[in-house]
Design a protein around this motif. Structure first.
Motif, PDB file in Angstrom:
ATOM      1  N   GLU A 353       0.827  -1.201   0.000  1.00 15.35           N
ATOM      2  CA  GLU A 353       0.000   0.000   0.000  1.00 15.35           C
ATOM      3  C   GLU A 353       0.865   1.255   0.000  1.00 15.35           C
ATOM      4  N   HIS A 383      -6.860  -3.178  -7.525  1.00 17.62           N
ATOM      5  CA  HIS A 383      -5.936  -2.852  -6.438  1.00 17.62           C
ATOM      6  C   HIS A 383      -4.739  -3.801  -6.510  1.00 17.62           C
ATOM      7  N   THR A 386      -3.457  -6.097  -3.479  1.00 14.50           N
ATOM      8  CA  THR A 386      -4.391  -7.185  -3.196  1.00 14.50           C
ATOM      9  C   THR A 386      -4.353  -8.245  -4.284  1.00 14.50           C
TER      10      THR A 386
END
Length: 435
Positions: A353, A383, A386
């Motif tokens: 992230e 994303h 993920t």
């Protein structure tokens, strides 16, 4: 070493002098940087038979310099004269074939790998086109072609803020060469990606057989009329290219020629045929330069080395797009989409992230700020941290999922913006068979 390898062909320099060719051009040719590798393979003869073979290669090289290039230039001049006689006719929707104006070069001329230990790769990507001797030297590295695999789009200069540079190239010869070397490496990385992608699809390619169009190598810069004709026929070079390789430096987005090449190709071909290397030049020190260049993009603000070109490019924009504003919006949207794709295509760089926030989030925020909510949603919905973790960091499976997402959610949006921006002339040039 050079004297040893030239001992069997000392007459080369004498014959080169008759052609007024610079000695370094002949030296570089003999040291293995010629267009045809089989004519100039860098070897030290170990036997009389090898010495004779090397001498024959040198003779072919001299013949190429003495006979081939003048003949090819004469064909280009004749073609340009014929075009001059046709001037005043109605402008055609489709680009006219460039015929003898089309020249191509090879991977071995442009990449850093084949020039390890020398400055040749940096030289070919450095901005020395104005020097006529250098221009003749580099034109020897191309030949007439009927097929362009990849059109190369890049900026010749840098403001000194690309990754690894500390000085502007316009005032520092060392920085100019270093910038050229970095572009050679970046180009090599793009071709490696193209090769790996093709192999993964079960369609292996031999990169030594690929053809490329680079203006420095493929346009005789000292021939004013031919050079002008090549510029006028830029669309035909692009229309005849299967792919576009973009070395996306910060200054690229501020150069009018560069963004016109970018938009012209996407007006002709699908985004899957555009290969962008942005990561080789981007860093924390220049991210705002990139973002500001995209945010403030306009035909008036973009740079032209020759101000006369602005009028010519403005006429091209007016012909193929409904307005300058629509042209700039299309360039902004496509830049945002394909820069993000460049990052998404290398998941180790944004696998957490924090890394995603550092490298990609500013681009996603700019898409939202410019009103491209559809693009913002499409990219946010994939994303990377993920998705990459879900496939246990299996690059092949991750890339399969990314391709499916781009095909379904991003490329259709880009096509919608192309159709909205292009005039009837621009839409008519689109090559749907390239999908």
């Amino acid at each position: 070493e050079l004297v040893h390898r030239m001992s069997a062909g000392a007459g080369v320099f004498a014959r080169a002098a008759e052609l007024a060719l610079p000695w370094d051009a002949v030296r570089d040719e003999l040291r293995g940087q010629a267009f045809e590798p089989e004519e100039s393979k860098d070897v030290s003869p170990a036997t009389p038979a090898e010495a004779r073979e090397l001498a024959l290669r040198r003779e072919r090289l001299v013949a190429k310099m003495k006979v081939r290039l003048p003949t090819e230039l004469e064909a280009m001049r004749a073609h340009v004269a014929g075009l001059g006689a046709q001037r005043g006719a109605t402008e055609e929707v489709h680009p006219r074939p460039a015929g003898p104006l089309v020249r191509v070069t090879r991977f071995a001329v442009l990449n850093s790998e084949d020039h390890e230990g020398s400055h040749a790769a940096g030289d070919v990507w450095a901005a020395d086109c104005a020097h006529h001797d250098h221009s003749r030297r580099w034109l020897l590295h191309s030949q007439p072609g009927t097929r362009i695999d990849y059109f190369l789009s890049h900026s010749w200069h840098d403001d000194g803020n690309s990754k690894g540079l500390s000085a502007p190239t316009t005032t520092n010869p060392a920085a100019l060469r270093e910038f050229g070397w970095r572009k050679a490496v970046a180009f090599q990385n793009v071709v490696r990606t193209i090769k790996e992608t093709a192999e993964a699809a079960g369609q292996p390619i031999d990169r030594s057989k690929l053809t490329f169009w680079l203006d420095k190598v493929c346009i005789p810069q000292w021939e004013a009329d031919v050079k002008t004709a090549c510029i006028e026929h830029l669309e035909s070079f692009i229309h005849g290219s299967s792919g576009l390789i973009v070395l996306l430096t910060p200054r690229y987005i501020r150069r009018l020629w560069c963004i016109y090449e970018w938009a012209c190709f996407l007006c002709n071909k699908p985004p899957t045929r555009v290969f962008v290397n942005h990561r080789s030049f981007s860093c924390s020190d220049n991210i705002q330069d990139y973002l500001n260049a995209v945010r403030t993009l306009s035909v008036d603000k973009c740079e032209c080395q020759v101000e006369f070109d602005r009028g010519a490019l403005r006429r091209k924009v007016q012909q193929h797009y409904i307005s300058e504003a629509a042209f700039c919006r299309f360039v902004q949207f496509s830049l945002l989409a394909l820069v993000c794709r460049d990052y998404y295509s290398y998941p180790p760089m944004i696998k957490t992230e924090a890394l995603l926030e550092e490298h990609v989030r500013p681009w996603l925020q700019l898409a939202a700020d410019l009103g491209f909510a559809d693009l913002h949603r499409a990219l946010e919905s994939f994303h990377v941290p993920t998705r990459y973790a879900a496939v246990k960091f299996d690059d092949a499976e991750y890339m399969r999922q990314l391709k499916a997402h781009l095909d379904a959610a991003v490329y259709p949006l880009l096509d919608q913006h192309r159709l909205a921006a292009c005039s009837a002339s621009g839409r008519a040039m689109y090559d749907s068979s390239a999908h």
